[in-house]
Write a protein that holds these residues in place. Structure first.
Motif, PDB file in Angstrom:
ATOM      1  N   MET A   1      40.596  39.711  40.250  1.00 16.28           N
ATOM      2  CA  MET A   1      39.643  41.189  40.557  1.00 16.28           C
ATOM      3  C   MET A   1      40.077  41.755  41.762  1.00 16.28           C
ATOM      4  SD  MET A   1      36.354  43.131  39.728  1.00 16.28           S
ATOM      5  CE  MET A   1      36.167  44.805  39.353  1.00 16.28           C
ATOM      6  N   GLN A   2      41.056  42.746  41.317  1.00 11.58           N
ATOM      7  CA  GLN A   2      41.969  43.607  42.662  1.00 11.58           C
ATOM      8  C   GLN A   2      40.579  44.447  42.321  1.00 11.58           C
ATOM      9  OE1 GLN A   2      44.856  44.239  43.560  1.00 11.58           O
ATOM     10  NE2 GLN A   2      43.784  45.809  44.919  1.00 11.58           N
ATOM     11  N   ASN A   3      40.121  44.244  44.762  1.00  8.86           N
ATOM     12  CA  ASN A   3      39.323  44.486  44.731  1.00  8.86           C
ATOM     13  C   ASN A   3      40.213  45.908  45.273  1.00  8.86           C
ATOM     14  OD1 ASN A   3      37.646  42.674  45.696  1.00  8.86           O
ATOM     15  ND2 ASN A   3      38.161  42.043  47.832  1.00  8.86           N
ATOM     16  N   GLU A   4      38.907  47.271  44.953  1.00 11.39           N
ATOM     17  CA  GLU A   4      38.744  48.588  45.589  1.00 11.39           C
ATOM     18  C   GLU A   4      37.911  48.461  46.806  1.00 11.39           C
ATOM     19  OE1 GLU A   4      38.767  50.010  41.541  1.00 11.39           O
ATOM     20  OE2 GLU A   4      40.175  49.700  40.850  1.00 11.39           O
ATOM     21  N   GLY A  20      27.072  45.360  46.818  1.00 12.32           N
ATOM     22  CA  GLY A  20      26.464  43.963  46.821  1.00 12.32           C
ATOM     23  C   GLY A  20      27.832  43.150  47.376  1.00 12.32           C
ATOM     24  N   TRP A  21      29.310  43.741  47.825  1.00 11.42           N
ATOM     25  CA  TRP A  21      30.657  43.586  48.133  1.00 11.42           C
ATOM     26  C   TRP A  21      30.461  42.528  49.221  1.00 11.42           C
ATOM     27  CZ3 TRP A  21      32.269  45.420  52.465  1.00 11.42           C
ATOM     28  CH2 TRP A  21      31.296  46.920  53.447  1.00 11.42           C
ATOM     29  N   GLN A  23      28.210  40.609  50.755  1.00 13.60           N
ATOM     30  CA  GLN A  23      27.535  39.642  50.056  1.00 13.60           C
ATOM     31  C   GLN A  23      28.043  38.393  50.398  1.00 13.60           C
ATOM     32  OE1 GLN A  23      24.424  40.498  46.697  1.00 13.60           O
ATOM     33  NE2 GLN A  23      23.357  42.164  48.378  1.00 13.60           N
ATOM     34  N   THR A  24      27.464  37.183  50.804  1.00 12.84           N
ATOM     35  CA  THR A  24      27.777  36.294  50.882  1.00 12.84           C
ATOM     36  C   THR A  24      27.617  35.172  49.862  1.00 12.84           C
ATOM     37  OG1 THR A  24      26.129  35.199  52.496  1.00 12.84           O
ATOM     38  CG2 THR A  24      27.787  35.421  53.486  1.00 12.84           C
ATOM     39  N   GLU A  25      28.121  35.554  48.284  1.00 11.79           N
ATOM     40  CA  GLU A  25      27.221  35.136  46.959  1.00 11.79           C
ATOM     41  C   GLU A  25      29.183  35.205  46.596  1.00 11.79           C
ATOM     42  OE1 GLU A  25      24.367  35.704  42.668  1.00 11.79           O
ATOM     43  OE2 GLU A  25      24.539  37.142  45.178  1.00 11.79           O
ATOM     44  N   PRO A  26      28.753  34.140  45.633  1.00 14.12           N
ATOM     45  CA  PRO A  26      30.133  33.889  44.697  1.00 14.12           C
ATOM     46  C   PRO A  26      30.315  34.568  43.139  1.00 14.12           C
ATOM     47  CG  PRO A  26      29.677  31.937  45.173  1.00 14.12           C
ATOM     48  CD  PRO A  26      28.346  32.386  45.287  1.00 14.12           C
ATOM     49  N   SER A  27      30.749  35.243  43.096  1.00 10.80           N
ATOM     50  CA  SER A  27      30.936  36.618  41.943  1.00 10.80           C
ATOM     51  C   SER A  27      32.288  35.974  40.956  1.00 10.80           C
ATOM     52  CB  SER A  27      30.875  37.924  42.400  1.00 10.80           C
ATOM     53  OG  SER A  27      30.760  38.074  40.455  1.00 10.80           O
ATOM     54  N   GLN A  28      32.234  35.244  39.720  1.00 13.64           N
ATOM     55  CA  GLN A  28      32.987  34.946  39.082  1.00 13.64           C
ATOM     56  C   GLN A  28      33.760  36.063  38.462  1.00 13.64           C
ATOM     57  OE1 GLN A  28      32.039  32.723  35.537  1.00 13.64           O
ATOM     58  NE2 GLN A  28      34.107  31.985  35.218  1.00 13.64           N
ATOM     59  N   GLU A  29      33.036  36.857  38.316  1.00 21.41           N
ATOM     60  CA  GLU A  29      34.208  38.498  37.984  1.00 21.41           C
ATOM     61  C   GLU A  29      34.529  38.992  39.124  1.00 21.41           C
ATOM     62  OE1 GLU A  29      33.424  42.906  36.664  1.00 21.41           O
ATOM     63  OE2 GLU A  29      31.371  41.252  36.816  1.00 21.41           O
ATOM     64  N   HIS A  31      35.393  37.004  42.435  1.00 19.96           N
ATOM     65  CA  HIS A  31      35.958  36.273  42.943  1.00 19.96           C
ATOM     66  C   HIS A  31      36.907  34.548  42.323  1.00 19.96           C
ATOM     67  CE1 HIS A  31      32.311  36.976  45.889  1.00 19.96           C
ATOM     68  NE2 HIS A  31      33.399  37.947  46.209  1.00 19.96           N
ATOM     69  N   GLU A  32      37.233  34.964  41.046  1.00 19.62           N
ATOM     70  CA  GLU A  32      37.535  33.764  41.130  1.00 19.62           C
ATOM     71  C   GLU A  32      38.905  33.818  41.030  1.00 19.62           C
ATOM     72  OE1 GLU A  32      37.744  31.216  37.044  1.00 19.62           O
ATOM     73  OE2 GLU A  32      36.455  31.857  36.439  1.00 19.62           O
ATOM     74  N   GLN A  33      39.795  34.546  39.845  1.00 19.24           N
ATOM     75  CA  GLN A  33      41.446  35.519  40.043  1.00 19.24           C
ATOM     76  C   GLN A  33      41.659  35.285  41.917  1.00 19.24           C
ATOM     77  OE1 GLN A  33      42.371  38.581  38.741  1.00 19.24           O
ATOM     78  NE2 GLN A  33      44.848  38.802  38.505  1.00 19.24           N
ATOM     79  N   PHE A  34      40.907  35.625  42.591  1.00 15.47           N
ATOM     80  CA  PHE A  34      41.478  35.554  44.203  1.00 15.47           C
ATOM     81  C   PHE A  34      41.323  34.491  44.385  1.00 15.47           C
ATOM     82  CE2 PHE A  34      39.282  35.308  48.754  1.00 15.47           C
ATOM     83  CZ  PHE A  34      40.520  35.683  49.196  1.00 15.47           C
TER      84      PHE A  34
END
Length: 509
Positions: A1-4, A20-21, A23-29, A31-34
């Motif tokens: 997902m493109q970071n904005e 929550g941008w 936070q040290t928690e992986p988000s599939q939505e 972070h996955e593409q990145f």
């Protein structure tokens, strides 16, 4: 997902959906593409292109220019995914490709795919190995690997103890610390104030970590007695005995000898059996720094180099060196089962409780000097699974075969002169003598001029990016090259390239 996720001047996010941008928690939505982009870069540019003979070992850039490219200041606002991806590409592009077959600069190289995958797994789990409850798998694997390594050293049925360390230097510190505790256990409580003067003995070619350990542990560098070596770099037993006697005559207590199996420069192994005899005679601890040479124990054909290591009280062995495990994988091994815990235990009740629901013997952290600690074991364990003992042995045997070939290739080649006619290990040390100095060996300034050749060739080599090989002086010898054949991926063509490239870079000097 493109970071904005750019931050306004008032500190609020431009896009309120990205709560929550930070936070040290992986988000599939999010972070996955990145993360997949980054993994693709790593696989393509670091792993495969970075180890290709068609590409450079290093793309040189001067420090100030490189710092400008990477960014002199750390950002206040979060960067976009596109910026982050470019940063990763720059990191990969301008880093030394230590897995490249033409990187022969240090006592480590190559890039093992199984070890790399295991390291990714470890980093994704982010463990710290001090109690079984937080690191059950890695605790058991450490127990298994350390016991098996002690078997290969020759301790009966793998008995004793061991720890994983952040490098061989730290493992050597453990060796001196355990030896000191065995000699004077009261120092753990009372400190060194008023204690007898303790003396450590090691060779003049030993690793500098022995000196650092002496000033770190309060022994003092002046109480590190350096023993002479022969022309091959092996400890002189006659001088060792004299130095032990000197310490006794000075009313000091020589409590330890640190032998070396695979010195950093020449690759020499000290006469371990002879050292063991002297240690036994004078009641001293025998430590063997086999950080470099320990891997030869895996080879039926070459383990004789370390004959006598089975008599040691402790051993440093770095699988990330000769065996090619990814950095870092270092171990300290001892034949004394309870000594590490006796020497290091602080019995922190908030971590090492005795009333746990499982046997607390599996909580290994109290015998370590560290608390938080990486799980370096998985890389070695997984490589051993993938290759078996036979594969590790074949790797080691290939290294020695390469040494024999390269030594033969340059022995009678014009312009090359071996430091040792028969290298004792997989370090091949030699001078390159350009045409301008050939036949000038008897000139008064010959050695002064020769001393300057290797640094100039190294500079050209790095700026060209074609290969990396180190050089150094040793005692009264002028600078010479040390070619380290640690990667079993090195071919005959590679070895011939090493010599020919040195000629191309230095023939006009």
């Amino acid at each position: 997902m493109q970071n904005e996720n750019q931050v306004k001047s008032d500190g609020k996010m431009e896009n309120p959906a990205l709560i929550g941008w930070f936070q040290t928690e992986p988000s599939q939505e999010q972070h996955e593409q990145f993360m997949r982009k980054v993994v693709d870069i790593v696989l393509k540019e670091a792993v495969f292109e970075g180890t290709s003979r068609n590409n450079l070992v290093i793309e040189w850039m001067e420090p100030e220019s490189l710092l400008t490219l990477l960014g002199k200041e750390l950002p206040k606002n979060p960067q976009s995914d596109e910026t982050l991806v470019q940063l990763i590409k720059n990191v990969v592009r301008y880093s030394v490709k230590t897995g490249h077959p033409h990187f022969i600069n240090q006592l480590f190289s190559s890039l093992d795919p199984y070890g790399l995958v295991a390291q990714w797994v470890t980093d994704s789990l982010n463990p710290s190995v001090y109690t079984y409850e937080v690191a059950p798998v890695f605790t058991l694997l450490e127990h298994q690997i350390l016991r098996e390594m002690r078997r290969w050293v020759g301790f009966p049925d793998g008995s004793g103890d061991g720890v994983f360390c952040p490098g061989g230097s730290m493992a050597n510190i453990y060796g001196i610390q355990c030896a000191r505790h065995r000699a004077m256990p009261s120092l753990k409580e009372t400190g060194t104030f008023g204690s007898p003067r303790l003396v450590v003995l090691t060779s003049k070619d030993a690793h500098y970590s022995i000196k650092k350990a002496c000033f770190l542990l309060g022994i003092g560098v002046s109480n590190l007695y350096l023993v002479d070596v022969d022309t091959s770099g092996r400890m002189d037993l006659v001088h060792l005995r004299q130095e032990v006697q000197r310490a006794l005559n000075e009313n000091a207590r020589p409590f330890m000898v640190s032998a070396t199996a695979g010195t950093t420069v020449l690759g020499a192994t000290d006469p371990l059996d002879g050292i063991a005899d002297i240690c036994q005679e004078f009641g001293m601890w025998m430590h063997v720094d086999a950080a470099w040479g320990g891997g030869a124990l895996m080879s039926t054909k070459h383990r004789h180099i370390l004959k006598g290591i089975e008599r040691a009280d402790s051993v440093t062995w770095n699988p990330h060196k000769l065996l090619g495990v990814p950095q870092q994988c270092s171990t300290f091994l001892t034949r004394h089962a309870d000594l590490l815990l006796e020497a290091n235990s602080a019995s922190a009740s908030y971590l090492f409780q005795k009333d746990k629901f499982y046997d607390p013997k599996w909580d290994v952290g109290d015998k370590y000097l560290q608390c938080g600690r990486r799980a370096d074991v998985l890389k070695f364990w997984f490589m051993w699974q993938a290759k078996g003992s036979l594969g590790l042995e074949k790797h080691v045997d290939t290294l020695f075969e390469n040494v024999a070939y390269f030594t033969s290739f340059i022995r009678n080649r014009k312009g090359f002169q071996l430091v040792l006619e028969e290298p004792p290990f997989v370090n091949v040390c030699f001078w390159y003598i350009p045409p301008s100095l050939q036949g000038a060996q008897h000139d008064e300034d010959y050695e002064e001029k020769l001393h300057k050749i290797a640094p100039k060739i190294k500079e050209r080599m790095i700026k060209k990016g074609s290969m990396m090989i180190t050089y150094q002086p040793l005692r009264n010898l002028p600078n010479f090259f040390r070619l380290v054949l640690q990667s079993s991926a090195v071919t005959i063509d590679d070895m011939e390239f090493f010599a020919e490239e040195i000629e191309r870079l230095g023939c006009d000097l």
